[in-house]
Design an enzyme around this catalytic site. Structure first.
Site, mmCIF file in Angstrom:
data_model
loop_
_atom_site.group_PDB
_atom_site.id
_atom_site.type_symbol
_atom_site.label_atom_id
_atom_site.label_comp_id
_atom_site.label_asym_id
_atom_site.label_seq_id
_atom_site.Cartn_x
_atom_site.Cartn_y
_atom_site.Cartn_z
ATOM 1 N N GLY A 97 0.825 -1.207 0.000
ATOM 2 C CA GLY A 97 0.000 0.000 0.000
ATOM 3 C C GLY A 97 0.854 1.250 0.000
ATOM 4 O O GLY A 97 0.596 2.192 -0.759
ATOM 5 N N ASN A 124 -13.460 3.126 8.239
ATOM 6 C CA ASN A 124 -12.245 2.364 7.943
ATOM 7 C C ASN A 124 -11.055 2.958 8.711
ATOM 8 O O ASN A 124 -10.165 3.591 8.138
ATOM 9 C CB ASN A 124 -11.993 2.344 6.436
ATOM 10 C CG ASN A 124 -10.966 1.308 6.039
ATOM 11 O OD1 ASN A 124 -10.220 0.797 6.871
ATOM 12 N ND2 ASN A 124 -10.916 1.008 4.753
ATOM 13 N N TYR A 131 -3.230 6.254 6.157
ATOM 14 C CA TYR A 131 -3.109 7.464 5.347
ATOM 15 C C TYR A 131 -2.509 8.612 6.150
ATOM 16 O O TYR A 131 -1.691 9.382 5.639
ATOM 17 C CB TYR A 131 -4.466 7.870 4.773
ATOM 18 C CG TYR A 131 -5.054 6.866 3.808
ATOM 19 C CD1 TYR A 131 -4.247 6.130 2.944
ATOM 20 C CD2 TYR A 131 -6.421 6.648 3.758
ATOM 21 C CE1 TYR A 131 -4.779 5.214 2.063
ATOM 22 C CE2 TYR A 131 -6.969 5.735 2.867
ATOM 23 C CZ TYR A 131 -6.142 5.018 2.022
ATOM 24 O OH TYR A 131 -6.683 4.115 1.145
#
Length: 158
Positions: A97, A124, A131
């Site tokens: 990711g 989420n 992030y």
């Protein structure tokens, strides 16, 4: 080692499989209407609507990112919008990711984009934490608006 490469037409079945797996994860297993033909046209047709890259480990695809350009009138430049980022459960936590995000950030800089952005579901928490760790900042004052299906047809006067 994780390798990131541009998607090719032969990758469309894998991309669609990943899209379906992402929909399952996002609690919308029946929402995917895309077909291989639709994705092939959108990614590799005469006027591509989007681009995709694959993350591979040991030569096997373990994730993908699908993205396109948007435009900021305030900045006077285009941006890069990440529509989907997905890594298979078995490959999570191994850097795929992060490698996909870094690849897209590099692409955004190379293409002189003003920003790189995406949406994430508010429940989420794992993705949101990931992030934030990558430097993303939530835009709490903005909400996504959508018109689709019958409402879109009504708005279009049809």
């Amino acid at each position: 080692m994780i390798a990131i490469r541009p998607a090719m037409p032969a990758d469309v079945p894998v991309i669609l499989r990943f899209v379906r797996e992402l929909a399952m994860f996002e609690r919308e297993p029946d929402a995917v209407r895309a077909t291989e033909a639709m994705l092939a046209a959108a990614l590799f047709g005469d006027r591509p609507a989007a681009e995709a890259v694959l993350a591979e480990m040991a030569g096997e695809p373990v994730g993908f990112a699908l993205f396109f350009h948007n435009f900021s009138t305030w900045e006077g430049r285009r941006g890069l919008y990440l529509e989907d980022l997905y890594v298979t459960p078995a490959a999570r936590g191994q850097g795929a990711g992060a490698a996909l995000l870094r690849h897209l950030a590099t692409l955004a800089v190379a293409r002189d984009c003003a920003r790189f952005e995406w949406s994430v579901l508010d429940w989420n928490e794992g993705a949101i934490a990931f992030y934030r760790a990558m430097g993303a900042v939530g835009q709490e004052e903005w909400t996504v608006q959508r018109v689709s299906g019958a409402a879109l047809m009504r708005l279009a006067g049809q």
